[in-house]
Design an enzyme around this catalytic site. Structure first.
Site, PDB file in Angstrom:
ATOM      1  N   ASP A  37      42.654  41.098  44.466  1.00 14.20           N
ATOM      2  CA  ASP A  37      41.619  41.215  45.487  1.00 14.20           C
ATOM      3  C   ASP A  37      42.136  42.135  46.586  1.00 14.20           C
ATOM      4  O   ASP A  37      43.163  41.853  47.203  1.00 14.20           O
ATOM      5  CB  ASP A  37      41.270  39.841  46.063  1.00 14.20           C
ATOM      6  CG  ASP A  37      40.248  39.932  47.182  1.00 14.20           C
ATOM      7  OD1 ASP A  37      39.112  40.293  46.906  1.00 14.20           O
ATOM      8  OD2 ASP A  37      40.623  39.655  48.349  1.00 14.20           O
TER       9      ASP A  37
ATOM     10  N   GLU B 109      37.999  44.360  41.268  1.00 15.27           N
ATOM     11  CA  GLU B 109      36.574  44.365  41.567  1.00 15.27           C
ATOM     12  C   GLU B 109      36.002  45.776  41.398  1.00 15.27           C
ATOM     13  O   GLU B 109      36.663  46.764  41.730  1.00 15.27           O
ATOM     14  CB  GLU B 109      36.329  43.891  43.000  1.00 15.27           C
ATOM     15  CG  GLU B 109      36.676  42.434  43.237  1.00 15.27           C
ATOM     16  CD  GLU B 109      36.523  42.062  44.697  1.00 15.27           C
ATOM     17  OE1 GLU B 109      35.649  41.225  45.017  1.00 15.27           O
ATOM     18  OE2 GLU B 109      37.282  42.600  45.519  1.00 15.27           O
TER      19      GLU B 109
ATOM     20  N   CYS C 159      34.044  28.817  44.834  1.00 13.52           N
ATOM     21  CA  CYS C 159      35.308  28.080  44.726  1.00 13.52           C
ATOM     22  C   CYS C 159      35.920  28.345  43.358  1.00 13.52           C
ATOM     23  O   CYS C 159      35.253  28.205  42.325  1.00 13.52           O
ATOM     24  CB  CYS C 159      35.069  26.583  44.936  1.00 13.52           C
ATOM     25  SG  CYS C 159      36.557  25.574  44.755  1.00 13.52           S
TER      26      CYS C 159
ATOM     27  N   CYS D 297      36.063  24.630  41.289  1.00 10.31           N
ATOM     28  CA  CYS D 297      34.896  23.980  40.700  1.00 10.31           C
ATOM     29  C   CYS D 297      33.683  24.891  40.606  1.00 10.31           C
ATOM     30  O   CYS D 297      32.674  24.508  40.000  1.00 10.31           O
ATOM     31  CB  CYS D 297      34.537  22.728  41.494  1.00 10.31           C
ATOM     32  SG  CYS D 297      34.096  23.066  43.222  1.00 10.31           S
TER      33      CYS D 297
ATOM     34  N   CYS E  93      36.971  23.807  50.048  1.00 11.53           N
ATOM     35  CA  CYS E  93      35.849  23.354  49.223  1.00 11.53           C
ATOM     36  C   CYS E  93      35.512  21.904  49.552  1.00 11.53           C
ATOM     37  O   CYS E  93      36.373  21.015  49.401  1.00 11.53           O
ATOM     38  CB  CYS E  93      36.187  23.492  47.745  1.00 11.53           C
ATOM     39  SG  CYS E  93      34.824  23.003  46.642  1.00 11.53           S
TER      40      CYS E  93
ATOM     41  N   CYS F 139      35.539  19.711  45.717  1.00  9.12           N
ATOM     42  CA  CYS F 139      36.776  19.362  45.002  1.00  9.12           C
ATOM     43  C   CYS F 139      37.985  19.252  45.922  1.00  9.12           C
ATOM     44  O   CYS F 139      39.057  18.830  45.488  1.00  9.12           O
ATOM     45  CB  CYS F 139      37.054  20.382  43.901  1.00  9.12           C
ATOM     46  SG  CYS F 139      37.439  22.048  44.502  1.00  9.12           S
TER      47      CYS F 139
ATOM     48  N   ASP G  45      41.686  35.010  50.157  1.00 10.68           N
ATOM     49  CA  ASP G  45      41.975  36.147  49.282  1.00 10.68           C
ATOM     50  C   ASP G  45      42.518  35.682  47.937  1.00 10.68           C
ATOM     51  O   ASP G  45      42.211  36.275  46.895  1.00 10.68           O
ATOM     52  CB  ASP G  45      42.969  37.092  49.959  1.00 10.68           C
ATOM     53  CG  ASP G  45      42.371  37.759  51.189  1.00 10.68           C
ATOM     54  OD1 ASP G  45      41.132  37.879  51.250  1.00 10.68           O
ATOM     55  OD2 ASP G  45      43.133  38.154  52.086  1.00 10.68           O
TER      56      ASP G  45
END
Length: 420
Positions: free
Chosen positions: A210, A294, A345, A348, A363, A366, A373
């Site tokens: 990332d 990406e 996330c 999950c 999150c 979870c 990042d």
């Protein structure tokens, strides 16, 4: 497979003056040929059965210009302007061929339906290279032997071969480039063997990457590379040199000297950024078999208020270099859709909205808590593995039974700090 090696050449003052003269004549010919094409386009822009308010054909419509018609007119050009006889013929043909490719990129869309910008007229000094299409063959215009390179109608000059030409590669073309710090020759090397990419079933290590502005990149394993801020560090020096240039009288010798100083600052920035990109790409390719990144829309991101920082980081140029290094080393680079990688996330899949100022992913479903990042890098890796049909843990094969809080470690290969 094609590679490009660039070497410094040492022309004499007479040879340097001759090459500068060639560049100026080729620039004028470029502008004339481009004017021919634009004039034909202007004359034929409206249908024959109606009149355009903007323009309409006047007189006889000329023949549609293309590379072949303009190359055919080179004989007439030399008759009208005898100084063009001093330029090697294939160099003039390559100059027209370069214009033809730029014209096609503007007039013909690619497979995605996009077109490049319109070819521009070049001001004095803007054309900085010319190409010899054949090297080291009986009718070639360039001959390279040991550490001497000989150009037709220019002469022989020393060349600094700081790295040898790889075995099995053939030199196809030679492009002479005029840069701020001197002259270079760029050799295009070709080999019939193409390195096969690693089969997906042989991938042993995979990582998601990332890119960002806080760190240049963060991996799914938690390691990171600090951003360099190459342009921002040189910004004050560049502004000082540009202010000095603004005070000089245009066209004077002092203005030309100061313009070269500005160009040298830009060149140093470009080389520092390029060296950093290649070093980072080689580090990733030496450690991982599959690298997920990406598929970013850099032009769109550059329209935001963070445009200077985004263009300084040059993510697009880095990904291009990463793909080139991966091809040479037989590794895989997979591009994935970037939508939602920072919000979803990685544990999950729940969507957790957060602004850019929030640097921690928490999150509520979870209980996973880690750097945003790292969370994005894991999502990028998951999407890439699903694309190629592999099942590998986003944490590099390390199963995590309980939610953890993870921070970024500032070195590739260094394990992240984890606190339960």
């Amino acid at each position: 497979m094609r590679l490009s090696h660039q070497y410094r050449i040492k022309p004499s003052p007479e040879q340097e003056a001759l090459m500068l003269h060639w560049l100026e004549l080729l620039r004028r010919h470029w502008n004339y040929a481009l004017g021919q094409r634009l004039d034909y386009l202007r004359r034929t822009r409206c249908p024959i059965d109606r009149c355009s308010i903007r323009s309409c054909p006047i007189g006889e419509i000329p023949e549609r210009p293309n590379y072949y018609t303009q190359a055919r007119d080179l004989k007439q050009t030399k008759a009208l302007f005898p100084e063009y006889k001093d330029i090697y013929l294939e160099v003039q043909q390559q100059n027209l061929m370069r214009l033809d490719k730029a014209w096609d990129r503007w007039t013909k869309p690619d497979v995605t339906g996009k077109r490049a910008g319109r070819p521009q007229f070049k001001k004095t000094g803007e054309l900085r290279s010319f190409t010899f299409p054949r090297v080291n063959c009986p009718k070639a215009g360039v001959h390279l032997t040991d550490e001497v390179i000989k150009f037709s109608k220019i002469g022989a000059m020393p060349v600094i071969l700081h790295r040898p030409i790889p075995e099995g590669f053939t030199i196809k073309t030679a492009t002479v480039v005029h840069k701020a710090d001197g002259w270079y020759v760029s050799l295009s090397l070709e080999d019939a063997n193409i390195p096969a990419p690693m089969p997906c079933d042989e991938v042993k290590t995979a990582v998601g990457v990332d890119v960002g502005l806080k760190e240049f990149l963060t991996t799914s394993e938690g390691s990171a590379v600090l951003i360099q801020h190459t342009y921002r560090k040189a910004q004050k020096q560049l502004a000082r040199q540009q202010r000095k240039l603004a005070r000089q009288q245009k066209g004077s010798k002092n203005a030309a000297k100061q313009k070269k100083r500005v160009a040298l600052v830009h060149q140093r920035i470009q080389r520092q950024r390029e060296n950093f990109h290649y070093n980072t790409a080689h580090q990733l390719c030496s450690k991982y078999d599959l690298i997920a990144v990406e598929d970013l829309n850099i032009k769109g991101l550059a329209r935001t208020k963070l445009s200077k920082s985004i263009l300084d980081a040059a993510w697009g140029a880095f990904i291009q270099k990463l793909e080139a290094v991966a091809v040479k080393r037989g590794k895989l680079v997979i591009k994935v859709n970037p939508n939602g990688t920072s919000q979803d996330c990685s544990g999950c899949g729940t969507k957790v909205p957060k602004t850019l100022s929030i640097r921690t992913h928490e999150c509520p479903k979870c209980g996973l808590e880690l750097d945003r990042d790292i969370n994005a890098a894991r999502n990028i890796l998951d999407r890439a593995l699903n694309t190629v049909g592999l099942i590998v843990s986003a944490c590099g094969g390390l199963g995590v039974a309980q939610p953890v809080k993870q921070e970024v470690s500032l070195a590739i290969g260094r394990s992240p700090r984890q606190t339960r």
